[in-house]
Structures are given as C-alpha cells and as structure tokens.
Design a protein around this motif. Structure first.
Motif, short mmCIF file in Angstrom:
data_model
loop_
_atom_site.label_atom_id
_atom_site.label_comp_id
_atom_site.label_asym_id
_atom_site.label_seq_id
_atom_site.Cartn_x
_atom_site.Cartn_y
_atom_site.Cartn_z
N GLU A 359 34.95 -84.66 1.25
CA GLU A 359 34.08 -84.11 0.22
C GLU A 359 34.49 -82.68 -0.11
OE1 GLU A 359 29.92 -84.53 0.68
OE2 GLU A 359 30.01 -86.68 1.13
N PHE A 360 34.35 -82.33 -1.36
CA PHE A 360 34.65 -80.98 -1.85
C PHE A 360 36.15 -80.67 -1.84
CE2 PHE A 360 30.85 -80.88 0.98
CZ PHE A 360 29.88 -80.97 0.00
N ASN A 361 37.00 -81.68 -1.64
CA ASN A 361 38.43 -81.45 -1.53
C ASN A 361 39.19 -82.14 -2.65
OD1 ASN A 361 37.96 -80.10 0.87
ND2 ASN A 361 38.42 -81.88 2.15
N ARG A 362 40.24 -81.52 -3.14
CA ARG A 362 41.06 -82.10 -4.20
C ARG A 362 42.11 -83.07 -3.66
NH1 ARG A 362 43.87 -77.61 -7.61
NH2 ARG A 362 44.59 -79.46 -8.74
N TYR A 363 42.60 -82.80 -2.47
CA TYR A 363 43.79 -83.51 -1.99
C TYR A 363 43.54 -84.20 -0.65
CZ TYR A 363 45.94 -80.19 -5.31
OH TYR A 363 46.26 -79.43 -6.41
N GLY A 364 42.49 -84.99 -0.56
CA GLY A 364 42.22 -85.66 0.71
C GLY A 364 41.65 -84.70 1.73
N PHE A 365 42.13 -84.79 2.96
CA PHE A 365 41.60 -83.96 4.04
C PHE A 365 42.13 -82.53 3.95
CE2 PHE A 365 41.60 -88.13 6.48
CZ PHE A 365 40.24 -88.33 6.34
N LYS A 366 41.26 -81.57 4.25
CA LYS A 366 41.72 -80.20 4.47
C LYS A 366 42.49 -80.15 5.79
CE LYS A 366 40.11 -77.84 0.91
NZ LYS A 366 38.86 -77.06 0.99
N ALA A 367 43.12 -79.00 6.07
CA ALA A 367 44.06 -78.91 7.18
C ALA A 367 43.42 -79.12 8.55
CB ALA A 367 44.77 -77.56 7.14
N ALA A 368 42.20 -78.61 8.75
CA ALA A 368 41.60 -78.64 10.08
C ALA A 368 40.09 -78.41 9.98
CB ALA A 368 42.24 -77.59 10.98
N PHE A 369 39.39 -78.76 11.05
CA PHE A 369 37.96 -78.46 11.13
C PHE A 369 37.59 -78.20 12.59
CE2 PHE A 369 38.17 -82.90 12.12
CZ PHE A 369 37.02 -83.25 12.84
N ASN A 370 36.46 -77.54 12.79
CA ASN A 370 36.02 -77.21 14.15
C ASN A 370 34.50 -77.35 14.23
OD1 ASN A 370 35.17 -75.76 16.53
ND2 ASN A 370 37.21 -74.85 16.61
N PRO A 371 34.00 -78.46 14.82
CA PRO A 371 32.56 -78.68 14.89
C PRO A 371 31.82 -77.70 15.79
CG PRO A 371 33.78 -80.74 15.20
CD PRO A 371 34.76 -79.61 15.32
N THR A 372 32.53 -76.97 16.65
CA THR A 372 31.89 -76.01 17.52
C THR A 372 31.63 -74.69 16.81
OG1 THR A 372 32.93 -77.00 19.47
CG2 THR A 372 32.11 -74.75 19.71
N HIS A 373 32.56 -74.29 15.95
CA HIS A 373 32.44 -73.03 15.22
C HIS A 373 31.51 -73.23 14.02
CE1 HIS A 373 33.49 -69.52 12.84
NE2 HIS A 373 34.14 -69.02 13.88
N PRO A 374 30.52 -72.35 13.82
CA PRO A 374 29.56 -72.56 12.73
C PRO A 374 30.11 -72.36 11.34
CG PRO A 374 29.17 -70.45 13.81
CD PRO A 374 30.21 -71.16 14.62
N GLY A 375 31.27 -71.72 11.21
CA GLY A 375 31.81 -71.45 9.89
C GLY A 375 31.02 -70.38 9.17
N GLU A 376 31.33 -70.21 7.89
CA GLU A 376 30.61 -69.22 7.10
C GLU A 376 29.18 -69.69 6.83
OE1 GLU A 376 31.64 -66.22 6.11
OE2 GLU A 376 33.53 -66.54 7.19
N PRO A 377 28.22 -68.76 6.82
CA PRO A 377 26.83 -69.15 6.54
C PRO A 377 26.72 -69.88 5.19
CG PRO A 377 26.94 -66.87 7.32
CD PRO A 377 28.35 -67.31 7.09
N GLY A 378 25.98 -70.98 5.22
CA GLY A 378 25.76 -71.73 3.99
C GLY A 378 26.87 -72.68 3.61
N ASN A 379 27.91 -72.83 4.45
CA ASN A 379 28.99 -73.75 4.09
C ASN A 379 28.46 -75.18 4.09
OD1 ASN A 379 30.21 -75.49 6.49
ND2 ASN A 379 29.59 -73.52 7.38
N PRO A 380 28.99 -76.04 3.23
CA PRO A 380 28.40 -77.37 3.04
C PRO A 380 28.57 -78.32 4.21
CG PRO A 380 30.42 -77.17 1.77
CD PRO A 380 30.12 -75.80 2.31
N TYR A 381 29.46 -78.02 5.15
CA TYR A 381 29.71 -78.92 6.27
C TYR A 381 28.81 -78.66 7.46
CZ TYR A 381 34.07 -79.90 3.74
OH TYR A 381 34.99 -80.26 2.79
#
Length: 485
Positions: A359-381
């Motif tokens: 979701e929210f991606n033009r070219y399939g999967f983005k490079a990486a993800f980290n379910p432990t790290h909260p990411g930027e506040p308000g990010n959709p994931y």
C-alpha cells in the motif's frame, strides 16, 4: 491467530509487473542508466542497470513491454557502456572494462568519487549476456545487441582485478589504487568468479576459484548444515542468472548437495530464526522474516517497552549472528521463491494482506520495514517502513519470480557459452551441464575466437517457453477468494 494463506497467481504476477515498472520510470532513456533509488537527484547504479537488462526479456514475455521497445532500450544501454570513456581520469565511466559503482544519470560519469566495482560490473555484464541470449533475431538492432554484449564482456580485464593476488579484489579508485578487501568467504561473488573464469580474453585461473572456496565456512544451525553467509541476498543473487540445480563444484560434491539446495536451507534457516526470535523483536514469526543487507531506521537508540534498542542505517544484516535490529526486507523473501515456495508464498501473503507493505507504493514492496521501530509519528503503517525503492532490490524480485514460474532467465543463461565455460573451469559437473547438446559452444572460448557474436552460434533456448503453463503447474488452479471477487 490468522489462518495462513498463499498468494495466488494473479497477485504474484501483479507484484512482478508493479516491481518492473521501476525500470520503466527510473531511467534515462538516452543512455539506459537506471537510478539507484527513488530519491531526487540520485545517481545511477550499474548493478541496477545490469538487472534491468536481464529484466527486459521477462517484460517482453509477460507483456509488460513490446519486444521492439525492449530491444531499443537494451541497445541504448549497451551503446552507452561501449562508447563511454574508459581511462585513468577521475571522472571517467570506467577502466579496464570495469565500471564505477555509481554514475551520473545524465552524463554517465563517475559519481561521488565511488569505487570501480568488480561485483557491480559483474552484474552489469551478466545482464548484458542475458539480453544477448534473448534477443536472437536477425534484425539489425538485435544483432548489434549481441555484438556489443560480446565486446563488453571480452573487454573486462579480470586478471588485472586480481592485483597479483589469488582472489579478486573488491575494486579500485584512481586516487588510491586497489581496495584492500578481496572477494573471500561465500557470498554473491559466485557469479563474479564464474564470469572471470569464462572470459576468452582475460580469464582468472582455476586456482583463483579454489582460493575463494578455501575461505568458505560450513556450519550447523537450527538443525541445518549449510554453507554460511549471513545476509539472505547472498544466497540468491547469483542464482538470479545461473541455474545451480543439480550441478556441483568440488566443494559441494564433498558436501553432497548443490548451491540451490544450500539456498533452500538458508531460506528455511531464516524462517527458523524468526520463529526463535532470540532478540525478541516485534513481528518476527513463521510468515514474517527476511534479514539481509538493507537500509534501516537508524542510526538511533530508542527505549521501547523498557528495552534499549539500537537501530542501524544501511548494514549487512544477517542470520544467525547479526547484526539484527528488527529490520526485514520483503524483496529478499520474494527472491527466495524458487528455493522454498511452500514458505515464501505464505510469507508474501502476510506481507501483502496483513502487513500491507504494498500500500502507498508505486513499485511493489519498499526496500525494508521494521515492526519494532515506531517510525515517524502519524505514518500509515504504524511502524517504520523505508521511504525508498532500490533498483538492486527490484531486479531480483522480477527475475526470481520468473525463474520460479518459467525458468526463463535460467534457460537463457544455460545457452550462454561464457557461463558454461566459467562453470566448467570452476569444476562444476552434473545436471544440465552434462546434458548440453552439440549445438552449443561448450568449451571455454579461446583468444582466437571469431569476432562474430558467439551467441549466434546456438539456437534460441526460449522459443518453446510457456510461462502460463509453468505458472499453472506450480501454483495450481486452486480458487482464490481475493482474485475471484
């Protein structure tokens, strides 16, 4: 607990198509250079460009691109690399038949004072050879593709890249000479050594390959005995081009398996590690794994749920020894598809429908993800997801989906005399190497070989390809509630 499901064939092909679109959009059509990643004013990566060259045949077969358009793009790319400046100048495109890791998208000149990279040049040349094997028609454009690919491969001076040592160096810069590191230990250099051994003009000796394999580490982990390499991508990058099923070198003959089986074990080991989750990261599990060299959410140190966590930026993450900061790479899971489809297809279903990583991606999967790290506040994931796509991730995704479905790239490269020669010089025997017919130039090319395109000397090996039949055979015709809605 959600029920495990596998992706259906429509979803797999859609992912392949979306991923390939990167090569249609992130390109300079005038010279064929592919942008390294989706960031403004970012340079080209020669590895991404080589992967694109190998992906264009897949795109034609899948209907993502017309053959004439793919041939024109391929020819623009090869013409650029053949005519671009090779020399000692610090802003040249390459030297001794090798190329700088990153090139300016417009000028094609060296970017960022980067190194002349032997491995990235190998990926570029492998892409050129794949294109030459596919574009086998008598049309002038396709003949020129074969001629240029042959010439580019012959120009690479692999002996120079050894710098008087047994193994091949990582690279060179005009400012400081050869990089001190060499390709030692099992890794993606398997393809590099095969190309170096198969060269008709500047081949490395068989002793170089033996010196490389002498640095291998055979280990036992989670019940699997295997040839160790930590990052998952090292177990599939060479396999994007070469079919290692049933063929073995001296090292693997002694172990009783082949490199394909080794990659299968490494894939299962990744899943086992995620289930064991020794560092207790969020999300890891039976369908959520894939630790490899990738970018990450760091550098940063955060206290989360009472635990001090250190996060890294780009680093060679690996299993089982780390580094591991909870970052996973879905593209590395996709590229493991030929080795262990029974667990990869379920992991892809998780990535698409539970983690919603497309979701929210033009070219399939983005490079990486980290379910432990909260990411930027308000990010959709709700957790950290890389903002970027990288060309070196997109290519293996396209190629390994296709190798799983139809063996297309593997069949093309089984018909490449340089690959065959390199494998034989490395001591590989068995399987399809022993089954080659007389129409293929099987022996190592000689220095006196004709300047005519060698790849014209054997018939097309892909004329009878039937990707859809292979797809139905491997995925079956089981009903898919999502695709039938």
């Amino acid at each position: 607990m959600k029920t495990k499901r596998s992706v259906c064939k429509e979803e797999l092909l859609q992912l392949q198509h979306e991923t390939f679109d990167y090569f249609l959009d992130e390109v300079n059509p005038a010279n064929g250079l592919i942008r390294d990643k989706t960031a403004a004013d970012w340079p080209s990566s020669i590895a991404a460009t080589g992967l694109a060259l190998a992906c264009y045949p897949v795109a034609v077969e899948r209907g993502f691109m017309a053959r004439q358009a793919a041939a024109a793009r391929t020819l623009s790319t090869l013409r650029f690399f053949w005519t671009s400046p090779q020399g000692l100048e610090p802003d040249a495109t390459g030297y001794r038949g090798f190329y700088y890791h990153f090139l300016d998208m417009q000028t094609g000149r060296r970017a960022w004072h980067c190194e002349l990279s032997t491995i990235d040049s190998a990926l570029l040349l492998a892409g050129a050879l794949a294109a030459a094997a596919y574009f086998d028609a008598d049309a002038a454009e396709e003949r020129e593709i074969r001629t240029l690919a042959d010439a580019l491969y012959r120009r690479a001076d692999w002996q120079w890249a050894q710098n008087l040592g047994e193994t091949v160096t990582h690279g060179w810069t005009p400012e400081n000479g050869f990089i001190k590191y060499r390709w030692e230990g099992y890794d993606e250099a398997l393809l590099l050594y095969i190309l170096g051994l198969g060269s008709p003009t500047h081949p490395i000796p068989e002793s170089s390959y033996a010196a490389w394999t002498s640095t291998f580490r055979w280990e036992s982990c989670y019940g699997y005995e295997y040839l160790y390499a930590g990052p998952l991508f090292t177990h599939h990058l060479s396999h994007a081009w070469v079919d290692f099923r049933g063929i073995r070198d001296a090292f693997m003959r002694e172990k009783g398996i082949d490199y394909f089986e080794n990659s299968r074990r490494a894939t299962y080991l990744q899943q086992c590690y995620a289930i064991m989750n020794p560092r207790k990261f969020d999300g890891y599990g039976e369908c959520c794994w894939g630790i490899t060299a990738s970018e990450g959410p760091g550098p940063a140190t955060l206290k989360l749920n009472g635990i001090q966590r250190e996060f890294y930026d780009y680093v060679g993450r690996g299993v089982p020894y780390g580094p591991d900061d909870g970052t996973l790479a879905p593209w590395a899971v996709v590229a493991s598809l030929p080795f262990a489809p029974e667990i990869v297809l379920e992991a892809l279903d998780f990535c698409i429908h539970q983690a919603k990583l497309k979701e929210f991606n033009r070219y399939g999967f983005k490079a990486a993800f980290n379910p432990t790290h909260p990411g930027e506040p308000g990010n959709p994931y709700g957790w950290w997801v890389s903002p970027w796509h990288f060309g070196i991730n997109q290519g293996p995704t396209v190629l390994m989906i296709e190798n799983y479905l139809s063996d297309l790239v593997w069949r093309l490269m089984r018909g490449c005399p340089f690959i065959v020669a390199g494998l034989r010089q490395a001591g590989f025997t068995g399987g399809w190497l022993n089954d080659l017919g007389p129409g293929l130039l099987c022996e190592r090319p000689s220095d006196s070989a004709s300047s005519a395109p060698i790849l014209d000397q054997h018939p097309s090996s892909h004329a009878d390809a039937s990707p859809e039949k292979a797809l139905d055979r491997k995925l079956g015709e089981r009903p898919c509630s999502r695709c039938s809605m």
